[in-house]
Design a protein around this motif. Structure first.
Motif, PDB file in Angstrom:
ATOM      1  N   GLN A 190      -3.357  -2.859   3.214  1.00  0.00           N
ATOM      2  CA  GLN A 190      -2.634  -2.006   2.265  1.00  0.00           C
ATOM      3  C   GLN A 190      -1.341  -1.480   2.875  1.00  0.00           C
ATOM      4  O   GLN A 190      -0.307  -1.417   2.204  1.00  0.00           O
ATOM      5  N   LYS A 191      -1.358  -1.112   4.156  1.00  0.00           N
ATOM      6  CA  LYS A 191      -0.184  -0.574   4.839  1.00  0.00           C
ATOM      7  C   LYS A 191       0.968  -1.588   4.844  1.00  0.00           C
ATOM      8  O   LYS A 191       2.118  -1.243   4.579  1.00  0.00           O
ATOM      9  N   VAL A 192       0.651  -2.851   5.111  1.00  0.00           N
ATOM     10  CA  VAL A 192       1.665  -3.910   5.147  1.00  0.00           C
ATOM     11  C   VAL A 192       2.195  -4.174   3.739  1.00  0.00           C
ATOM     12  O   VAL A 192       3.399  -4.357   3.537  1.00  0.00           O
ATOM     13  N   THR A 193       1.314  -4.191   2.757  1.00  0.00           N
ATOM     14  CA  THR A 193       1.722  -4.413   1.370  1.00  0.00           C
ATOM     15  C   THR A 193       2.685  -3.323   0.913  1.00  0.00           C
ATOM     16  O   THR A 193       3.710  -3.615   0.286  1.00  0.00           O
ATOM     17  N   LYS A 194       2.383  -2.065   1.238  1.00  0.00           N
ATOM     18  CA  LYS A 194       3.268  -0.959   0.858  1.00  0.00           C
ATOM     19  C   LYS A 194       4.623  -1.086   1.555  1.00  0.00           C
ATOM     20  O   LYS A 194       5.660  -0.822   0.947  1.00  0.00           O
ATOM     21  N   LYS A 195       4.611  -1.495   2.821  1.00  0.00           N
ATOM     22  CA  LYS A 195       5.857  -1.683   3.562  1.00  0.00           C
ATOM     23  C   LYS A 195       6.715  -2.766   2.910  1.00  0.00           C
ATOM     24  O   LYS A 195       7.923  -2.598   2.729  1.00  0.00           O
ATOM     25  N   CYS A 196       6.075  -3.870   2.510  1.00  0.00           N
ATOM     26  CA  CYS A 196       6.787  -4.959   1.833  1.00  0.00           C
ATOM     27  C   CYS A 196       7.387  -4.487   0.517  1.00  0.00           C
ATOM     28  O   CYS A 196       8.547  -4.784   0.211  1.00  0.00           O
ATOM     29  N   GLU A 197       6.604  -3.758  -0.250  1.00  0.00           N
ATOM     30  CA  GLU A 197       7.079  -3.259  -1.537  1.00  0.00           C
ATOM     31  C   GLU A 197       8.252  -2.292  -1.361  1.00  0.00           C
ATOM     32  O   GLU A 197       9.231  -2.342  -2.110  1.00  0.00           O
TER      33      GLU A 197
END
Length: 146
Positions: free
Chosen positions: A48-55
Motif C-alpha cells: 500500500q505504501k508503494v502504491t500511494k507513493k506512485c499515485e
C-alpha cells in the motif's frame, strides 16, 4: 519528465536521479523521480505504501503537465547552459556544428531559452557566467579526431 526505476535491492534512486539530471540537461523543464525498490522479480504486488507513493508522484506529474507552467532554471542549469554558450566561441567559423547551432538559433545572445521565464538576477548571473566562459573559450583550442 518522469523517471521511474525498479530495482531488486538498491540502485533505483541513483538511476532515477541520473535520468532526471540527464533529461534536465537536454532541456526538459521539470523532472520527477519515482524510485521503487522491489523484493520480487516475478509476481510483484506493491504494498500500500508503494502504491500511494506512485499515485502521489503521478498526480504531481499530471498536474504539472496540465498546467503548462514553465519553471525558471536552477543555478546548475543556468551554469551549464552559459558555459556551453560561451564555449560556442571556440574554433573557427564552420568548424563545429555546435557553433553554428548557437548562432542560427540566436541562443548565443540570451542568458537562457527565451520561452522560459527568467528572473532579472538570473539574466545577470547567466551573462556573467557567459562572459567568463567566452573569455576562456577564446584561449582554448578544441579539437576532435576525425
Amino acid at each position: 519528465m518522469l523517471a521511474i526505476s525498479t530495482a531488486g535491492g538498491s540502485g533505483a534512486k541513483k538511476c532515477t536521479k541520473y535520468l532526471r539530471e540527464t533529461f534536465m540537461c537536454w532541456g526538459f523543464n521539470r523532472g520527477y523521480e519515482l524510485p521503487i525498490i522491489t523484493n520480487s522479480y516475478g509476481g510483484y504486488e506493491p504494498p500500500q505504501k508503494v502504491t500511494k507513493k506512485c499515485e502521489k508522484i503521478a498526480e504531481k506529474f499530471y498536474m504539472d503537465v496540465c498546467s503548462g507552467k514553465l519553471y525558471p532554471p536552477t543555478f546548475v542549469d543556468l551554469l551549464v547552459y552559459n558555459i556551453f554558450r560561451g564555449m560556442s566561441h571556440t574554433g573557427t567559423e564552420g568548424e563545429f556544428y555546435d557553433n553554428e547551432y548557437w548562432e542560427k538559433t540566436g541562443l548565443v545572445d540570451v542568458a537562457y531559452a527565451t520561452e522560459i521565464p527568467l528572473p532579472l538576477y538570473k539574466h545577470f548571473l547567466g551573462n556573467i557566467i557567459y562572459c567568463f566562459a567566452k573569455r576562456i573559450a577564446k584561449k582554448t583550442k578544441v579539437t576532435y579526431k576525425k
